[in-house]
Design a protein around this motif. Sequence first.
Motif, PDB file in Angstrom:
ATOM      1  N   ILE A  52       0.842  -1.208   0.000  1.00 24.45           N
ATOM      2  CA  ILE A  52       0.000   0.000   0.000  1.00 24.45           C
ATOM      3  C   ILE A  52       0.870   1.247   0.000  1.00 24.45           C
ATOM      4  O   ILE A  52       0.666   2.173  -0.786  1.00 24.45           O
ATOM      5  CB  ILE A  52      -0.929   0.011   1.239  1.00 24.45           C
ATOM      6  CG1 ILE A  52      -1.980  -1.093   1.119  1.00 24.45           C
ATOM      7  CG2 ILE A  52      -1.604   1.362   1.415  1.00 24.45           C
ATOM      8  CD1 ILE A  52      -2.748  -1.346   2.401  1.00 24.45           C
ATOM      9  N   VAL A  53       1.877   1.250   0.895  1.00 24.27           N
ATOM     10  CA  VAL A  53       2.732   2.437   1.017  1.00 24.27           C
ATOM     11  C   VAL A  53       3.474   2.681  -0.304  1.00 24.27           C
ATOM     12  O   VAL A  53       3.525   3.813  -0.796  1.00 24.27           O
ATOM     13  CB  VAL A  53       3.720   2.276   2.195  1.00 24.27           C
ATOM     14  CG1 VAL A  53       4.716   3.414   2.233  1.00 24.27           C
ATOM     15  CG2 VAL A  53       2.964   2.208   3.523  1.00 24.27           C
ATOM     16  N   ILE A  54       4.001   1.612  -0.898  1.00 30.07           N
ATOM     17  CA  ILE A  54       4.748   1.771  -2.155  1.00 30.07           C
ATOM     18  C   ILE A  54       3.827   2.267  -3.276  1.00 30.07           C
ATOM     19  O   ILE A  54       4.092   3.262  -3.936  1.00 30.07           O
ATOM     20  CB  ILE A  54       5.444   0.452  -2.569  1.00 30.07           C
ATOM     21  CG1 ILE A  54       6.522   0.081  -1.544  1.00 30.07           C
ATOM     22  CG2 ILE A  54       6.048   0.549  -3.971  1.00 30.07           C
ATOM     23  CD1 ILE A  54       7.101  -1.306  -1.712  1.00 30.07           C
ATOM     24  N   LYS A  55       2.706   1.551  -3.459  1.00 31.56           N
ATOM     25  CA  LYS A  55       1.807   1.885  -4.575  1.00 31.56           C
ATOM     26  C   LYS A  55       1.205   3.276  -4.406  1.00 31.56           C
ATOM     27  O   LYS A  55       1.292   4.104  -5.313  1.00 31.56           O
ATOM     28  CB  LYS A  55       0.667   0.860  -4.642  1.00 31.56           C
ATOM     29  CG  LYS A  55       1.017  -0.391  -5.424  1.00 31.56           C
ATOM     30  CD  LYS A  55      -0.218  -1.196  -5.762  1.00 31.56           C
ATOM     31  CE  LYS A  55      -0.763  -1.937  -4.568  1.00 31.56           C
ATOM     32  NZ  LYS A  55      -1.824  -2.897  -4.851  1.00 31.56           N
ATOM     33  N   ASP A  56       0.614   3.522  -3.231  1.00 33.62           N
ATOM     34  CA  ASP A  56      -0.062   4.804  -3.032  1.00 33.62           C
ATOM     35  C   ASP A  56       0.931   5.946  -2.890  1.00 33.62           C
ATOM     36  O   ASP A  56       0.658   7.069  -3.310  1.00 33.62           O
ATOM     37  CB  ASP A  56      -0.986   4.743  -1.804  1.00 33.62           C
ATOM     38  CG  ASP A  56      -2.246   3.955  -2.100  1.00 33.62           C
ATOM     39  OD1 ASP A  56      -2.252   3.268  -3.134  1.00 33.62           O
ATOM     40  OD2 ASP A  56      -3.206   4.022  -1.319  1.00 33.62           O
ATOM     41  N   GLY A  57       2.084   5.654  -2.295  1.00 33.80           N
ATOM     42  CA  GLY A  57       3.110   6.689  -2.144  1.00 33.80           C
ATOM     43  C   GLY A  57       3.614   7.140  -3.499  1.00 33.80           C
ATOM     44  O   GLY A  57       3.673   8.340  -3.784  1.00 33.80           O
ATOM     45  N   LEU A  58       3.918   6.171  -4.343  1.00 31.11           N
ATOM     46  CA  LEU A  58       4.407   6.502  -5.688  1.00 31.11           C
ATOM     47  C   LEU A  58       3.317   7.204  -6.495  1.00 31.11           C
ATOM     48  O   LEU A  58       3.573   8.187  -7.194  1.00 31.11           O
ATOM     49  CB  LEU A  58       4.858   5.204  -6.396  1.00 31.11           C
ATOM     50  CG  LEU A  58       5.719   5.368  -7.629  1.00 31.11           C
ATOM     51  CD1 LEU A  58       7.072   5.945  -7.262  1.00 31.11           C
ATOM     52  CD2 LEU A  58       5.912   4.024  -8.339  1.00 31.11           C
ATOM     53  N   GLY A  59       2.097   6.683  -6.359  1.00 28.83           N
ATOM     54  CA  GLY A  59       0.955   7.282  -7.059  1.00 28.83           C
ATOM     55  C   GLY A  59       0.770   8.723  -6.643  1.00 28.83           C
ATOM     56  O   GLY A  59       0.603   9.602  -7.491  1.00 28.83           O
ATOM     57  N   ALA A  83      -2.534  20.114  -4.123  1.00 32.37           N
ATOM     58  CA  ALA A  83      -2.585  19.997  -2.654  1.00 32.37           C
ATOM     59  C   ALA A  83      -3.585  18.933  -2.243  1.00 32.37           C
ATOM     60  O   ALA A  83      -3.360  18.148  -1.326  1.00 32.37           O
ATOM     61  CB  ALA A  83      -2.965  21.344  -2.043  1.00 32.37           C
ATOM     62  N   LEU A  84      -4.719  18.890  -2.981  1.00 31.12           N
ATOM     63  CA  LEU A  84      -5.732  17.882  -2.691  1.00 31.12           C
ATOM     64  C   LEU A  84      -5.187  16.486  -2.990  1.00 31.12           C
ATOM     65  O   LEU A  84      -5.424  15.524  -2.250  1.00 31.12           O
ATOM     66  CB  LEU A  84      -7.003  18.153  -3.506  1.00 31.12           C
ATOM     67  CG  LEU A  84      -8.240  17.351  -3.127  1.00 31.12           C
ATOM     68  CD1 LEU A  84      -8.658  17.616  -1.687  1.00 31.12           C
ATOM     69  CD2 LEU A  84      -9.411  17.678  -4.049  1.00 31.12           C
ATOM     70  N   ASP A  85      -4.432  16.376  -4.072  1.00 28.83           N
ATOM     71  CA  ASP A  85      -3.793  15.090  -4.413  1.00 28.83           C
ATOM     72  C   ASP A  85      -2.847  14.643  -3.296  1.00 28.83           C
ATOM     73  O   ASP A  85      -2.827  13.476  -2.915  1.00 28.83           O
ATOM     74  CB  ASP A  85      -2.982  15.218  -5.706  1.00 28.83           C
ATOM     75  CG  ASP A  85      -3.857  15.056  -6.936  1.00 28.83           C
ATOM     76  OD1 ASP A  85      -4.939  14.462  -6.795  1.00 28.83           O
ATOM     77  OD2 ASP A  85      -3.455  15.522  -8.011  1.00 28.83           O
ATOM     78  N   LEU A  86      -2.080  15.622  -2.778  1.00 32.26           N
ATOM     79  CA  LEU A  86      -1.101  15.304  -1.745  1.00 32.26           C
ATOM     80  C   LEU A  86      -1.810  14.905  -0.432  1.00 32.26           C
ATOM     81  O   LEU A  86      -1.486  13.860   0.155  1.00 32.26           O
ATOM     82  CB  LEU A  86      -0.176  16.507  -1.498  1.00 32.26           C
ATOM     83  CG  LEU A  86       0.943  16.307  -0.486  1.00 32.26           C
ATOM     84  CD1 LEU A  86       1.883  15.215  -0.942  1.00 32.26           C
ATOM     85  CD2 LEU A  86       1.732  17.605  -0.276  1.00 32.26           C
ATOM     86  N   ALA A  87      -2.793  15.709  -0.040  1.00 26.82           N
ATOM     87  CA  ALA A  87      -3.517  15.400   1.203  1.00 26.82           C
ATOM     88  C   ALA A  87      -4.252  14.075   1.067  1.00 26.82           C
ATOM     89  O   ALA A  87      -4.231  13.235   1.969  1.00 26.82           O
ATOM     90  CB  ALA A  87      -4.501  16.523   1.516  1.00 26.82           C
ATOM     91  N   ASN A  88      -4.891  13.894  -0.103  1.00 26.09           N
ATOM     92  CA  ASN A  88      -5.614  12.661  -0.387  1.00 26.09           C
ATOM     93  C   ASN A  88      -4.699  11.444  -0.322  1.00 26.09           C
ATOM     94  O   ASN A  88      -5.026  10.443   0.300  1.00 26.09           O
ATOM     95  CB  ASN A  88      -6.166  12.763  -1.812  1.00 26.09           C
ATOM     96  CG  ASN A  88      -7.627  12.407  -1.850  1.00 26.09           C
ATOM     97  OD1 ASN A  88      -8.219  12.007  -0.859  1.00 26.09           O
ATOM     98  ND2 ASN A  88      -8.215  12.554  -3.012  1.00 26.09           N
ATOM     99  N   MET A  92      -4.903   8.652   2.394  1.00 23.39           N
ATOM    100  CA  MET A  92      -5.300   7.346   1.847  1.00 23.39           C
ATOM    101  C   MET A  92      -4.370   6.252   2.376  1.00 23.39           C
ATOM    102  O   MET A  92      -4.829   5.182   2.752  1.00 23.39           O
ATOM    103  CB  MET A  92      -5.227   7.400   0.318  1.00 23.39           C
ATOM    104  CG  MET A  92      -6.042   6.336  -0.347  1.00 23.39           C
ATOM    105  SD  MET A  92      -7.783   6.677  -0.208  1.00 23.39           S
ATOM    106  CE  MET A  92      -8.070   7.509  -1.732  1.00 23.39           C
ATOM    107  N   ILE A  93      -3.072   6.560   2.411  1.00 22.63           N
ATOM    108  CA  ILE A  93      -2.114   5.578   2.938  1.00 22.63           C
ATOM    109  C   ILE A  93      -2.436   5.311   4.409  1.00 22.63           C
ATOM    110  O   ILE A  93      -2.562   4.162   4.832  1.00 22.63           O
ATOM    111  CB  ILE A  93      -0.661   6.074   2.769  1.00 22.63           C
ATOM    112  CG1 ILE A  93      -0.290   6.127   1.281  1.00 22.63           C
ATOM    113  CG2 ILE A  93       0.330   5.188   3.526  1.00 22.63           C
ATOM    114  CD1 ILE A  93       1.046   6.753   0.983  1.00 22.63           C
ATOM    115  N   VAL A 180     -11.765  10.113   3.947  1.00 18.47           N
ATOM    116  CA  VAL A 180     -10.549  10.721   3.363  1.00 18.47           C
ATOM    117  C   VAL A 180     -10.854  12.044   2.648  1.00 18.47           C
ATOM    118  O   VAL A 180     -10.258  13.070   2.989  1.00 18.47           O
ATOM    119  CB  VAL A 180      -9.790   9.717   2.459  1.00 18.47           C
ATOM    120  CG1 VAL A 180      -8.727  10.413   1.635  1.00 18.47           C
ATOM    121  CG2 VAL A 180      -9.166   8.626   3.304  1.00 18.47           C
ATOM    122  N   PRO A 181     -11.800  12.098   1.685  1.00 17.61           N
ATOM    123  CA  PRO A 181     -12.040  13.408   1.051  1.00 17.61           C
ATOM    124  C   PRO A 181     -12.572  14.456   2.027  1.00 17.61           C
ATOM    125  O   PRO A 181     -12.296  15.638   1.879  1.00 17.61           O
ATOM    126  CB  PRO A 181     -13.064  13.113  -0.052  1.00 17.61           C
ATOM    127  CG  PRO A 181     -13.498  11.726   0.121  1.00 17.61           C
ATOM    128  CD  PRO A 181     -12.566  11.031   1.044  1.00 17.61           C
TER     129      PRO A 181
END
Lengths: 242, 477
Positions: A52-59, A83-88, A92-93, A180-181
């Motif tokens: 999860i950390v790898i996939k979502d972190g990279l994403g 910013a929303l992408d980053l917070a999301n 999410m992670i 999350v949102p």
Amino acid sequence: MSAIGRYTEKALDVLIKKPLKSLSELKPMDYVCKKYRANKRNFISGLGIASIVIKDGLGCYFYVNQSMHNEKIPEDKRKFVAALDLANGGLMIAMQILMFKTVSNKIVQSKMFEKMFGKHFDRAARKGYQSIIKGRERFRTLPEDQFKKGMDGIKETTFDAFANITSLIAATTVGKRVIVPFIATPLADKTKAWMSRNDKPVQINKDTENNYSTEKPAAEICKPQKQNIITNIYPKNSGLKI
Amino acid sequence: MMKVVEKINSQASCGGIPVSKKQAYQPSFSAKANPKDLQKELHALMPSSLKLMNKLAKNMGEIQNIVFNALATGLVAPIFIKWNPLSKTDEDTRTYSAWRQPISAVLAVVTQAGITAPFNTLINNMANSGYLGEKYNKSAIRDDNYIEKLIKKESPNITKEQLKKKLITKKAEQTQDILTSLRSKNTIMLKNYKGETVPMSKSEYKNLLIETVEGIISDLEETKKELETKSKRRKARGEYLRTHNKEAKKVLEEINEELQKPNSLKEFKSYLSKKIKNLRSSKANPELIQMVKEVAGRAPATRQHDKATDNAIIKAMRGKVTKMLGHTERYGNTKTAKEVIEAVNNSIKGQFDAVKESKEFFDSIKKAINENSITLAEIEKRIADKFGASKNELLNKNFAVEVVEKLKKNITNNLKGFKQIAGVIVSCAILPFTCALLNWVYPIFMDAVFPNLSNKKHDNEASALVAKAPKKVEVKQ
């Protein structure tokens, strides 16, 4: 087979099948398989969280980076989108790890299952079902162990369904798409401010200097009923000579 | 165990192979009922909530999961972005950002259904064909889907009914082949990535046998634990029946008398629940309440309420009370706690001894496998010599079937680990493309559908306003 078909097959073989075969034969995979065969929960959960950390972190990195540099997104909104992408991404992670440890965790799920459906599979209920089944002509001589296997099979399928549905509703819908949102959006305001912390004040070029009146929005001035009163836009006591 | 047994039993019921062959290879299963029929019967009995759960499980495939996930992303998440009371950012910007969710959901369906789902199918196909490494080789125990695919390839015009029959025959042949190979060649024959048939490597085969025996030993240890719990429970019950014999006898006799009446199951259930309430309110001994609960528990929640079902439940309830009255009599005759313990130990001793003997036996088998001094056929012979006469399934093992079942479990678990690692690699590899795709599609979509939120209107509106706005200089003049 057509030439295209042959080339597709070849490409699939070289680009996907062969690398997968090589991966399956790597030594570290033996270790992973051994842990999965022995059902080592800590290892399996750890690997799940790492994925999860790898996939979502990279994403998250890709999404933020691409949004920041996407000139097709209006400039005033670009930073908020990023910013929303980053917070999301960050939330999410965190949420997935939390869900992995709670609602989506097999131990927690089995406790929830026992609470909700356990009474249908406890000793007394099993004995009850067994006597009903044994009342049927074709199961009159059914051995105890075979009945046990039948009940265990149903319990297993029902548990799998329960686990899938709770994960889908609690983790996928409520966790990832509601909580999350809900938190990420106000957090994005702060993230945007943080992202803009080093922005330098814009140097005003004399050619592009704003020489328009900014005291009242232009849109208001341009409203039809006020079009003919440009001269009245300033209060009488403003001190300006009109 | 279930699936292989199921297969073997389905062969027995469907007649995929000659009777003489069946008897030779499945001696201990030939007289049993088909597990599939049993599960069907049990499903019909279970309450609606369980039926619904199983129905959902059947219909929730990978694609349905992807679609459900996408619907949540596309329809739920935007609500919490656009109408978020905690955010201070202007509504236009939030609306603009919220629209990213449905677009990313549509793209997720496209990429996941187009890449992730076929990727999993590809790995399964590779495992079934024998292309992957030996640890994932399913060529000796192929999945139904893969066998169906092969049949369709062989006979493209096959009807559904023919396909069903052919699948049963092929599965029977597959089971037959692996059991024969285990018993006569002491190995498992696999297809390798070149399509050649080769024996499983010695180390892998030995490991499989050891893990199978270890599985049996672990089951025996589990049984031992269950017996210990049973013994503890019986001792507590026995001690209660010794010390409160009159109280227990009175209540049980009352219940027995009531259950002999020609009442309906509903009436019995209501009588027992009232009895439990009364016992609770009179602060009766918890052990006694538990005993009555056990009688009431013989009536599980069912969807079927026909006469035969109700009668079977009533019979079970009566049987339970009679058994408890027998225990009351037995432990009422004991004088001390020590006598109760002895009586319980004697009642359960046979089962403990059987487990102990069986464990010692399988320990010796494990040792022999480790020393390479025994074949599978020899193991089966030793089991038959030792426990052949026993009716206890725990002792009388069909070892070859256990090995096949273990192989199946091992491959499933190995593939889980493999898919986890391969999944991360593939996801990371396609991430730059999915991100780029979203970043490309998103502004185009917004420009086209919501120009008022994107640059399109922004530019126009801004220039229109600029053109109309008064200049400071004009104002001053």
